[in-house]
Design an enzyme around this catalytic site. Structure first.
Site, short mmCIF file in Angstrom:
data_model
loop_
_atom_site.label_atom_id
_atom_site.label_comp_id
_atom_site.label_asym_id
_atom_site.label_seq_id
_atom_site.Cartn_x
_atom_site.Cartn_y
_atom_site.Cartn_z
N TRP A 62 -17.72 12.85 -64.81
CA TRP A 62 -18.09 14.26 -64.98
C TRP A 62 -16.88 15.16 -64.71
CZ3 TRP A 62 -23.56 16.33 -63.46
CH2 TRP A 62 -24.53 15.61 -64.17
N ASP A 80 -17.08 13.72 -53.06
CA ASP A 80 -17.87 12.48 -52.95
C ASP A 80 -17.68 11.90 -51.55
OD1 ASP A 80 -19.20 10.60 -55.41
OD2 ASP A 80 -18.92 9.63 -53.47
N LYS A 161 -29.04 16.34 -61.13
CA LYS A 161 -29.85 15.17 -61.52
C LYS A 161 -30.95 14.97 -60.48
CE LYS A 161 -28.19 10.95 -60.86
NZ LYS A 161 -27.29 9.84 -61.19
C1 SAM Z 1 -24.11 8.33 -60.14
S1 SAM Z 1 -22.70 8.49 -59.10
C2 SAM Z 1 -21.85 9.85 -59.85
C3 SAM Z 1 -21.17 9.50 -61.15
C4 SAM Z 1 -20.24 10.60 -61.64
N1 SAM Z 1 -20.98 11.79 -62.05
C5 SAM Z 1 -19.38 10.15 -62.80
O1 SAM Z 1 -19.60 10.62 -63.93
O2 SAM Z 1 -18.47 9.37 -62.56
C6 SAM Z 1 -23.38 9.21 -57.64
C7 SAM Z 1 -22.37 9.51 -56.55
O3 SAM Z 1 -23.03 10.21 -55.47
C8 SAM Z 1 -22.26 9.91 -54.31
N2 SAM Z 1 -22.96 10.28 -53.06
C9 SAM Z 1 -24.06 9.69 -52.51
N3 SAM Z 1 -24.38 10.27 -51.34
C10 SAM Z 1 -23.47 11.27 -51.12
C11 SAM Z 1 -23.28 12.23 -50.07
N4 SAM Z 1 -24.09 12.28 -49.00
N5 SAM Z 1 -22.24 13.09 -50.15
C12 SAM Z 1 -21.40 13.05 -51.23
N6 SAM Z 1 -21.54 12.16 -52.26
C13 SAM Z 1 -22.55 11.27 -52.22
C14 SAM Z 1 -22.03 8.41 -54.43
O4 SAM Z 1 -20.97 7.98 -53.59
C15 SAM Z 1 -21.75 8.25 -55.92
O5 SAM Z 1 -20.38 8.21 -56.19
#
Ligand code: SAM
Length: 218
Positions: A62, A80, A161
């Site tokens: 993204w 992240d 999302k």
């Molecule tokens: C589906 S992935 C995102 C993919 C990204 N949009 C892409 O296109 O590459 C979801 C992300 O949310 C992050 N995440 C989960 N819990 C989080 C938190 N408490 N704070 C920040 N990021 C978090 C995960 O580490 C993961 O990398």
């Protein structure tokens, strides 16, 4: 079916997925990039020069889309909890979005500007216990809306999302209180069997403003 067979079937399905192949060809770090591209085109999300915050950004698909669309005159701040390899035109902040300290770091990275657009693809690391995973997803999405309403300009836009299931109607109601207009989007790149859905919210409603938001849902 045994766990190993299920994993093999998933890997085969993933490698044969046209969006995975397209992401590899076009240099995107995730197939999720195509979900954002589709919504970006249908809803005119980006303009050059915009200030964008990408929550849950790793591995960076993204952020790549955002950086290309806002151009060098814009700014993309990506957050992240996991590490993310550097990307041109993207400032990366590593931290847990539920912590105040992370919010302070994000504010510093933005400088004096407020954000035009906050995008959140945050998802928890799945435990396999469906009810616990859904509850965690809802909590993260709530943290995202809190951050977005703190960081956005009054006419800012928030894309998030969510997963349909327990807590979804309440989350939709929360968004409708905090934003003037909310619509749902299910891009083609989002697998049909996935419960994920994207909510697009525009116009931050100041708290206690007495404004009754538009209840329409597109
Ligand atoms: C589906 S992935 C995102 C993919 C990204 N949009 C892409 O296109 O590459 C979801 C992300 O949310 C992050 N995440 C989960 N819990 C989080 C938190 N408490 N704070 C920040 N990021 C978090 C995960 O580490 C993961 O990398």
């Amino acid at each position: 079916m045994g766990r190993r067979k299920t994993t093999h079937a998933w890997i085969r399905g993933h490698l044969n997925d046209p969006y995975v192949q397209q992401a590899q060809r076009q240099g995107y770090r995730s197939r999720a990039a195509f979900k954002l591209l589709e919504i970006a085109d249908s809803d005119r999300l980006f303009r050059r020069g915009m200030q964008v915050i990408d929550l849950g950004a790793a591995p960076g698909g993204w952020s790549q889309v955002a950086a290309r669309r806002v151009g060098p005159e814009g700014r993309v701040v990506a957050l992240d909890i996991a590490e993310m390899a550097p990307l041109p035109g993207v400032v990366f902040v590593q931290g847990d979005m539920e912590l105040d300290a992370t919010v302070e770091t994000l504010l510093r990275a933005l400088g004096t500007a407020m954000a035009d657009l906050v995008i959140s693809d945050v998802a928890p690391h799945l435990s396999g216990v469906a009810a616990a995973d859904q509850a965690r997803s809802v909590r993260l999405a709530e943290a995202a809306v809190d951050l977005a309403t703190r960081l956005l300009k009054p006419d800012g836009v928030f894309l998030v999302k969510m997963f349909q299931g327990s807590g979804f109607p309440e989350y939709l109601a929360l968004l409708r209180r905090r934003f003037a207009r909310v619509v749902t989007r299910k891009p083609k790149a989002s697998r049909d069997r996935s419960r994920e859905i994207y909510l697009l919210a525009r116009g931050v409603v100041p708290e206690d403003s007495g404004v009754v938001p538009d209840q329409g849902l597109g």
